[in-house]
Design an enzyme around this catalytic site. Structure first.
Site, PDB file in Angstrom:
ATOM      1  N   CYS A 292       0.915  -1.107  -0.103  1.00 16.22           N
ATOM      2  CA  CYS A 292      -0.194  -0.029  -0.011  1.00 16.22           C
ATOM      3  C   CYS A 292       1.084   1.263  -0.071  1.00 16.22           C
ATOM      4  O   CYS A 292       2.127   1.278   0.552  1.00 16.22           O
ATOM      5  CB  CYS A 292      -0.880  -0.170   1.162  1.00 16.22           C
ATOM      6  SG  CYS A 292      -2.055   1.348   1.282  1.00 16.22           S
ATOM      7  N   GLU A 326       1.826  -4.970  -5.177  1.00 14.37           N
ATOM      8  CA  GLU A 326       0.647  -5.862  -4.968  1.00 14.37           C
ATOM      9  C   GLU A 326      -0.314  -5.504  -5.906  1.00 14.37           C
ATOM     10  O   GLU A 326      -0.738  -4.342  -6.000  1.00 14.37           O
ATOM     11  CB  GLU A 326       0.182  -5.786  -3.490  1.00 14.37           C
ATOM     12  CG  GLU A 326      -0.713  -6.762  -3.311  1.00 14.37           C
ATOM     13  CD  GLU A 326      -1.142  -6.951  -1.669  1.00 14.37           C
ATOM     14  OE1 GLU A 326      -2.274  -7.159  -1.434  1.00 14.37           O
ATOM     15  OE2 GLU A 326      -0.121  -6.688  -1.020  1.00 14.37           O
TER      16      GLU A 326
END
Length: 450
Positions: A292, A326
Site C-alpha cells: 500500500c 501488490e
C-alpha cells in the site's frame, strides 16, 4: 435510468423527456410540485451548487434530519456525477435546485423498460464486467456490499500537525468515532481523538518526535523510518485508519504483525512530520515489494509518491530480489508505476552500448520481467522475433518517450540508506501466518463491514 441530458427545460416550468417506449412525455416542474417532493428520496438526481458556485448534477446517496429542524428539514449526502467519489459531501437543501429534479415516474418507467429488454443473464454479465478501478479483486456481490458500506464518509475532516485536511473516503474507525465532524491526530504517534483539548493534553504527555521505528534514511530534511507492525501494532493500525480516509480501494486489515511500514517524514526542529508511507509484507511469495502507498494530500504533487516507489525498489536491490507492487493497482497507481518503470528502463537503454536482455534489465533495476515487458510493449519498443523478445531502442524514440514520461521527482541517495533486510528467527512460523492471513482476507473484509 433517466438522466439530466434527457430533460429539456421550458420557460413555462415544464420539461420534455423520453419515456420507456421512446415517445415524448411532458412533466411539470413547478415550484409547488417540487416542494411537495420533500424530503428528497435516496436516488434522486438534481442540480447542486458546488464550492465553485456553479451548478453540477448530483445523485442523492443518503439523507438525515437536521438537528432541531422541522419534520421536513433534511440535509443530503450527494455524489457529484462529474467528479471522483472523494468529493461526495453533505449539502443543505438551499444548495439544490428543486426545479431540476428527475421525475420518479420517468425513472420507474425507464427501469421497467430496461428490465423487459434485458435478460437475467445479461444483467449478471453487466454486474460482473462493470468493476470500479481498484476493486478488481471483488466479485459483483462483494463490490455492491463494499459500495453500500462505504458510500457515506464517516469523518469529514482531520487535523494532523499544522494541516486541516478534508477526507476523501470512508474509514472503519471504531463506532464511537462515527459521524465525528473532525478528528485530531497526534502527528507523531498517530493517536486520534474527538476534541482539540484532548489532543493538547495528549501532546504534553507524548514523548515521541518521530515514528516509533528505526531511522534507515536521512538526506537533508527527509527521513525514512521502518516500523515493524508486530512491535508497534497500535501505530500500524492507526496508520491504516488514517490511510483509508484517502484510499478508496484499500482493504483495511487489523493484523499488522506481518507488515513493515516505511514512513517518510519532513524533519525540522520540532520533530519528524509524516508525509506519506508505503507498506510491504515481511515475506511475499509473489515477490511483492509494496502493499500500500499513500502521500498525504498536503504533500501531493511534490514528487514524494515517485520517491516512495523508487525507495521500495532500492530496498529490493539491497535484498537481491526483484519486486513488483501488490495487485490490483488503481488507475492512478498504475500510471505512477508505469511512469517510474519508463524512466528507469529508458535511461538504461539510452546509455547502454550493445545488446541487453530483459533478464539483464531486471537484474539491474529489481523490476520484475513481466513489468518490464508490459512497459516496453506499451511504448512499442519490443518485438517478438524467432521465439524471443527483441528490444528496439532508437535514440530519437527513447528521447521522445522520456520527455513524455516527465521528471523523476526526488531521487533516493542510496549512500544515505542504512538498512539490513528483515530476518526473523521464526521464519517458517511467520510464513505460515502469512499464508493463513491471505486465506482469511475475504472473511476479514466481511467482518470489517459488519
Amino acid at each position: 435510468m433517466g438522466s439530466m441530458e434527457g430533460l429539456k427545460a421550458e420557460s413555462n416550468g415544464g420539461a420534455q423527456a423520453m419515456n420507456g417506449g421512446g415517445e415524448m412525455t411532458t412533466t411539470r416542474r413547478g415550484r409547488s410540485s417540487a416542494s411537495s417532493a420533500l424530503p428528497l428520496e435516496v436516488g434522486t438526481k438534481v442540480m447542486c451548487r458546488w464550492r465553485d458556485q456553479k451548478m453540477h448534477p448530483v445523485k442523492v446517496i443518503e439523507r438525515r434530519k437536521v438537528p432541531h429542524g422541522g419534520a421536513s428539514d433534511y440535509e443530503y449526502y450527494v455524489h457529484y456525477t462529474e467528479f471522483n467519489r472523494r468529493l461526495d459531501e453533505w449539502v443543505k437543501l438551499e444548495q439544490l435546485d428543486l426545479d431540476t429534479m428527475e421525475n420518479d415516474v420517468d425513472e420507474k418507467v425507464d427501469d421497467k423498460a430496461t428490465s423487459l429488454k434485458m435478460t437475467r443473464h445479461q444483467k449478471r454479465k453487466i454486474d460482473e464486467t462493470h468493476v470500479e478501478p481498484g476493486h478488481e479483486e471483488l466479485d459483483a456481490a462483494s463490490l455492491r456490499e463494499h459500495e453500500e458500506f462505504t458510500k457515506v464518509k464517516n469523518i469529514a475532516k482531520i487535523e494532523l500537525g499544522r494541516y486541516e485536511i478534508d477526507t476523501w473516503y470512508f474509514s472503519p474507525f471504531p463506532s464511537e468515532y462515527n459521524d465525528t465532524p473532525k478528528l485530531f491526530f497526534c502527528e507523531f504517534c498517530l493517536s486520534f481523538m474527538k476534541r482539540k483539548e484532548q489532543l493538547q493534553r495528549h501532546m504534553k504527555k507524548c514523548d515521541l518526535k518521530h515514528p516509533p521505528g528505526d531511522e534507515i534514511y536521512r538526506s537533508g530534511t527527509l527521513s525514512m523510518f521502518e516500523v515493524d507492525g508486530k512491535k508497534n501494532k497500535v501505530y500500524g493500525q492507526n496508520l491504516c485508519y488514517l490511510a483509508k480516509l484517502f484510499l478508496d480501494h484499500k482493504t483495511l486489515y487489523y493484523d499488522v504483525d506481518l507488515f513493515l511500514f516505511y514512513v517518510l517524514c519532513e524533519c525540522d526542529d520540532r520533530g519528524c512530520h509524516i508525509v506519506g508511507y508505503f507498506s510491504k509484507e515481511k515475506h511475499s511469495e509473489e515477490s511483492y515489494n509494496l502493499a500500500c502507498i499513500l502521500t498525504l494530500p498536503p504533500y501531493q504533487r511534490k514528487g514524494y509518491g515517485k520517491f516512495l516507489i523508487s525507495f521500495s525498489y532500492e530496498l529490493s536491490k539491497k535484498e537481491g530480489k526483484v519486486g513488483t507492487p501488490e495487485r490490483p493497482l488503481s488507475d492512478l497507481g498504475l500510471l505512477s508505476y508505469r511512469g517510474y518503470w519508463t524512466r528507469v528502463l529508458l535511461e538504461i537503454l539510452k546509455k547502454h552500448k550493445g545488446n541487453i536482455s530483459i533478464k539483464e534489465l531486471s537484474d539491474m533495476t529489481a523490476i520484475k520481467t513481466d513489468d518490464i515487458l508490459s512497459t516496453l510493449q506499451a511504448l512499442d519498443l519490443i518485438q517478438y522475433r524467432k521465439g524471443q523478445h527483441v528490444i528496439c531502442a532508437d535514440p530519437k524514440v527513447l528521447d521522445r518517450h522520456l520527455k513524455a514520461a516527465g521528471r523523476g521527482g526526488l531521487e533516493v541517495d542510496v549512500s544515505k540508506l542504512i538498512w539490513t533486510p528483515y530476518k526473523d528467527q521464526e521464519d517458517e512460523e511467520l510464513r505460515r501466518d502469512q499464508r493463513k492471513s491471505r486465506a482469511c482476507r475475504s472473511s476479514a473484509r466481511r467482518n470489517q463491514q459488519q
